[in-house]
Every structure is written in C-alpha cells, then in structure tokens.
Scaffold this active site. Structure first.
Site, PDB file in Angstrom:
ATOM      1  N   ASP A 139      32.226  28.996  48.612  1.00 61.39           N
ATOM      2  CA  ASP A 139      33.195  30.082  48.590  1.00 61.39           C
ATOM      3  C   ASP A 139      32.649  31.293  47.815  1.00 61.39           C
ATOM      4  OD1 ASP A 139      35.536  31.360  49.230  1.00 61.39           O
ATOM      5  OD2 ASP A 139      36.843  29.779  48.453  1.00 61.39           O
ATOM      6  N   HIS A 140      33.443  32.364  47.832  1.00 62.56           N
ATOM      7  CA  HIS A 140      32.987  33.658  47.318  1.00 62.56           C
ATOM      8  C   HIS A 140      32.585  33.585  45.847  1.00 62.56           C
ATOM      9  CE1 HIS A 140      37.349  33.694  46.427  1.00 62.56           C
ATOM     10  NE2 HIS A 140      36.990  34.373  45.352  1.00 62.56           N
ATOM     11  N   GLY A 141      31.555  34.335  45.533  1.00 62.94           N
ATOM     12  CA  GLY A 141      31.123  34.487  44.155  1.00 62.94           C
ATOM     13  C   GLY A 141      30.386  33.313  43.553  1.00 62.94           C
TER      14      GLY A 141
END
Length: 212
Positions: A139-141
């Site tokens: 997922d993001h980041g």
C-alpha cells in the site's frame, strides 16, 4: 524492451519469470542453472543452456541480452547479482507481469520479480532484487528494502517499512506503520501488529516471536 533475456536459475520462480516475459512479448533466449542435470532440458520450449558462471554465456549479457536472476534463495541470488555487477557491469532487469499495477509515482529498483495481480501503491518505494508473489499488495507510502520476499496474497498496509532481506510468507497482513527488521521472517498467515526486530522469526495472530 528490444533485447532478449537470459534467465539465471531454472527452478522456483524461473518458470513464472518466463511467463512474465512472455506476457510482455519479451523473448527469453534461455536459462542458466548450476544443476547439470537440467542442462539440455527445456522449460516451455526454452532451453536450459548451461551454468550461470560460464563465460561463454555470460559474455552475451550486456551486449546482446539482458539478464534476470530467478533464484528464490537470497544468498545465492545476492551472489549472482554481484557476479553480474562485477563481471558484466550490468544490473538485472525487472520482471513485471502485465497484470501487475505499479502506481505512477511509486519508485522501483532493478531486478525485481513482480507477478500477476501485485499492487504497488502511491509513493511506495521498492528496492532491488525483491520477489513479489501473485496478488501481493504494497500500500501507499511503504518502503521495501533490497532482497525482500513477499508471499502470495500478503497485504503490506500503508507506511510499512520492510528492511533488507526480510521474508514475508503467504497471506500475511502487516498493519500500517510498522517496521519489519533486516532478515526477519514472518510465517504464513500471520497478522503482524507491531515492529519485528532484525533476524527475528514471528508467527500467529497476533504474530509473536518463535523461541529458538
């Protein structure tokens, strides 16, 4: 990609790596494997040519062919990558399945294996020579170090850090914001809700260290 590819390794992820290159219409020239019993055999009509350390084949890499290291064992994978870096002055290319999704602002390094239905989210960073098996989600980041392996269907939630050499089994859930230390191992199906120290092995829901 105009040049054909030589795949180092003919077991484990080698066959799915061939399928990935086929999915992208990239020609695979052949496989190289240390197991002499495989020499002369074929994987989906592509021949196993010889040994990865054979200069007769290695000299093709960089000039006429690209290379991809399709080896599950991290130590041997690292050895082959170092050999290519030093003897051929090349980095292995990525093998990214056509059905994988990598965000336009994710950053991904060299020599990664990214199988079908893998997702790498916005602003995620992926190092070099990682293995992402089918359906894994980053997922993001999140930040993934070099030589990390993530099993099929595992979910790495937002802003997770996975340090170099860590192994995440199939079906694992890593909750947002935690850090998985260098060379740590996460057993299949585990739910990890807190940081894991370097070199630790954890398993369960919630995951707990396995006593040595």
């Amino acid at each position: 990609m105009e040049k054909p590819v030589i795949i180092l390794g003919a077991k484990g992820i080698a066959h799915p790596a061939l399928e990935i290159f086929n999915s992208n219409n990239v020609v695979v020239y052949g496989f190289l494997d240390e197991d002499e019993k495989l020499h002369g055999q074929e994987i989906n009509v592509v021949p196993v040519l010889g040994n990865p350390e054979d200069d007769g084949f290695l000299k093709l890499i960089g000039k006429k062919c690209e290379a991809f290291v399709a080896v599950d064992d991290n130590k041997y994978r690292q050895f082959l990558v170092k050999m290519l870096n030093e003897r051929r002055k090349v980095q292995p290319i990525n093998a990214i399945h056509e059905r994988a999704y990598i965000s336009t602002d994710a950053v991904i390094g060299h020599g990664n294996f990214v199988n079908a239905n893998v997702t790498v989210g916005a602003a995620a960073t992926v190092g070099n020579h990682c293995i992402f098996n089918s359906g894994a989600i980053v997922d993001h980041g999140s930040k993934i170090g070099d030589f990390v392996q993530i099993g099929a269907g595992s979910i790495v939630n937002a802003n997770v850090t996975i340090e170099e050499g860590a192994f995440v089994g199939s079906g694992v859930v890593l909750v947002s914001g935690i850090t998985i230390g260098r060379n740590a191992r996460i057993g299949a199906g585990s739910v990890v809700i807190s940081d894991v120290k370097a070199n630790d092995t954890v398993f369960g829901n919630p995951a707990a260290p396995i006593k040595k």
